[in-house]
Design an enzyme around this catalytic site. Structure first.
Site, PDB file in Angstrom:
ATOM      1  N   GLU A  69       0.798  -1.121   0.013  1.00 33.12           N
ATOM      2  CA  GLU A  69      -0.063   0.161   0.004  1.00 33.12           C
ATOM      3  C   GLU A  69       0.856   1.269  -0.177  1.00 33.12           C
ATOM      4  OE1 GLU A  69      -3.338   0.089   2.709  1.00 33.12           O
ATOM      5  OE2 GLU A  69      -3.839  -2.156   2.558  1.00 33.12           O
ATOM      6  N   GLU A 117      -4.715  -8.888   0.643  1.00 37.41           N
ATOM      7  CA  GLU A 117      -5.585  -8.603   1.788  1.00 37.41           C
ATOM      8  C   GLU A 117      -6.906  -8.630   1.666  1.00 37.41           C
ATOM      9  OE1 GLU A 117      -3.955  -5.453   4.343  1.00 37.41           O
ATOM     10  OE2 GLU A 117      -1.959  -5.977   3.840  1.00 37.41           O
TER      11      GLU A 117
HETATM   12  C1  GCO Z   1      -3.257  -2.382   5.070  1.00 39.60           C
HETATM   13  C2  GCO Z   1      -2.933  -3.004   5.785  1.00 39.60           C
HETATM   14  C3  GCO Z   1      -2.935  -3.713   7.092  1.00 39.60           C
HETATM   15  C4  GCO Z   1      -4.124  -3.409   7.595  1.00 39.60           C
HETATM   16  C5  GCO Z   1      -5.354  -3.914   7.091  1.00 39.60           C
HETATM   17  C6  GCO Z   1      -6.783  -3.461   7.982  1.00 39.60           C
HETATM   18  O1  GCO Z   1      -2.251  -2.512   4.181  1.00 39.60           O
HETATM   19  O2  GCO Z   1      -4.145  -1.473   5.630  1.00 39.60           O
HETATM   20  O3  GCO Z   1      -1.791  -3.659   4.986  1.00 39.60           O
HETATM   21  O4  GCO Z   1      -1.854  -3.442   7.732  1.00 39.60           O
HETATM   22  O5  GCO Z   1      -4.100  -3.660   9.177  1.00 39.60           O
HETATM   23  O6  GCO Z   1      -5.546  -3.377   5.990  1.00 39.60           O
HETATM   24  O7  GCO Z   1      -6.645  -2.153   8.079  1.00 39.60           O
END
Ligand code: GCO
Length: 448
Positions: free
Chosen positions: A163, A353
């Site tokens: 991200e 994810e």
């Molecule tokens: C994100 C993340 C995680 C978060 C999940 C929930 O990339 O935002 O990779 O670290 O914990 O998405 O918010």
């Protein structure tokens, strides 16, 4: 049709959110270690200093993955556990921790998938200007080399950066993630170009030097929009919203981060908006940035409409289904986003994810009855399967998260895990959703 026979079912975590042991065995400090507990930016000023203490529970946690029947595990490496100052001296104990984790996974039949960077930036490099420094992509390359040289004899799956939207947007534009800074677009564009170049140098190094043939990806997120109906106009509008740069909101867009890498150019809308403020890459730099990737990895939780959270809209009206963190349930996003990405970038899609926060607790019978999470995952996975039925190539699905963990600015208030963690005792309990996911994996999603 459904999911292919080699579809990869797994879970995901990130170093700062689970490891703890923030200053043990020679680990150096990162921006979260230093900034999280001060300044009132985090719920109850909590930090990941202990988190799930995974550093000391690694074998137990791999055993849980095995119990869940997962085939792969996506984890990130803490840069300063390996290079305490970000560059220079290697910390062999830190490297050994990940090497042991990889061995433990493999001996339990679980495919390791490494994320090189999930937001825990070395403080020593931050003090030298971090992503603003022209050298930053070379620092990232140095770190990548150490990891790849040590682990690529056993690891095939690599994700460079998690991200980048949140890294830049949350950390340096709106200032809700460490180091909680607020920069102007000029600086953000410099940082962004250094992040994109870091990705490129890492991907190029992995492609040319990994000992096992690598499968390389990247894990952006972004404002996926879903059509309001099934007319061609509505679908086109959703596609355009999905890839819009949105002026000064560019750090949170998809195309700013993905077009250079997958299409070899900046989006026109960015150049039209910022002109010469957009740093130029040399031909050699473009060559590494465009290193062909094997999949389009992406984290997807909900669809956005380009409006602010909490404002009235089809998605955010009062009383709509919502998770504990306040994100709406929009399962169709797992159909539309992979479809849009596949069409634009031409790579198989890997959901790196997806999952939900809920208000779980251990019931009197000693179990965790998280029926909401089962329903959430069921709805989302059905839509993902529909994308497969429609011809979108899908490689896998990494559920976020293996276990409850430190949710950044929300501290420990949000539980995303398939496994419940009682933080004071570090006792783990597999939730009902974990057993449900196990069945989904056993049947390769046929019964969804
Ligand atoms: C994100 C993340 C995680 C978060 C999940 C929930 O990339 O935002 O990779 O670290 O914990 O998405 O918010």
């Amino acid at each position: 049709m459904g999911f292919g026979k080699d579809f990869i079912w797994g879970t995901a975590t990130a170093s700062y959110q689970i490891e703890g042991a923030y200053n043990e065995d020679g680990k150096g400090l990162n921006c979260w270690d230093v900034y999280a507990g001060i300044g009132g930016n985090i719920k109850f000023n909590e930090t990941g200093a202990v988190a799930c203490d995974h550093y000391h529970h690694m074998k137990e946690d791999v055993a849980l993955m095995k119990e869940l029947g997962t085939k792969a595990y996506r984890f990130s490496i803490s840069w300063t556990r390996i290079l305490p100052d970000g560059t220079g001296k290697v910390n062999e104990k830190g490297l050994k921790f990940y090497s042991d984790l990889v061995d433990e996974l493999i001996s339990n039949g679980i495919e390791p998938m490494i994320t090189l960077y999930h937001w825990d930036y070395p403080i020593a490099l931050h003090d030298k200007g971090g992503w603003l420094n022209k050298e930053s992509s070379e620092w990232f390359l140095e770190y990548t080399k150490v990891v790849v040289d040590a682990l690529s004899d056993r690891v095939s799956y690599w994700i460079t950066i998690n991200e980048p939207q949140c890294e830049l947007g949350c950390g340096y534009q709106v200032g809700v993630h460490a180091p909680f800074e607020k920069h102007i677009p000029r600086d953000l564009l410099i940082m962004g170009s250094n992040i994109i170049l870091s990705h490129g140098k890492a991907a190029d190094y992995i492609r040319k030097n990994a000992k096992k043939t690598p499968k390389i990806g990247y894990a952006p997120i972004g404002p996926c929009a879903i059509p309001s109906d099934d007319t061609a106009e509505a679908i086109e509008e959703a596609r355009q919203k999905t890839f819009a740069v949105n002026g000064e909101g560019f750090p949170f867009s998809i195309s700013y981060w993905s077009d250079p890498i997958f299409l070899g150019e900046y989006p026109k809308e960015l150049l039209d908006t910022f002109g010469d403020l957009v740093p130029k890459f040399t031909d050699e730099e473009w060559a590494v940035i465009k290193t062909p990737l094997d999949f389009y990895g992406t984290n997807i939780y909900y669809a956005q409409e380009g409006r602010k959270e909490g404002e009235y809209s089809d998605i955010y009206f009062q009383g709509k289904m919502m998770t504990n963190i306040g994100w709406p349930l929009t399962p169709e996003v797992l159909y539309w986003a992979p479809k849009f990405y596949y069409e634009r970038y031409g790579k198989p899609v890997f959901i790196t994810e997806n999952g939900m926060a809920s208000h779980d607790w251990v019931s009197l019978d000693g179990k965790v009855h998280d029926t909401y999470r089962i329903d959430y995952l069921n709805r989302y996975l059905r839509e993902y399967k529909r994308a497969a039925d429609d011809g979108v190539e899908l490689l896998g699905y990494m559920q976020w998260s293996l276990m409850d963990n430190y949710e950044w600015s929300h501290g420990y208030t949000q539980r995303f895990g398939l496994v419940y963690v009682d933080y004071p005792t570090q006792k783990r309990t597999i939730k009902d959703s974990g057993y449900w996911y196990k069945k989904v994996i056993e049947t390769n999603g046929e019964e969804l």
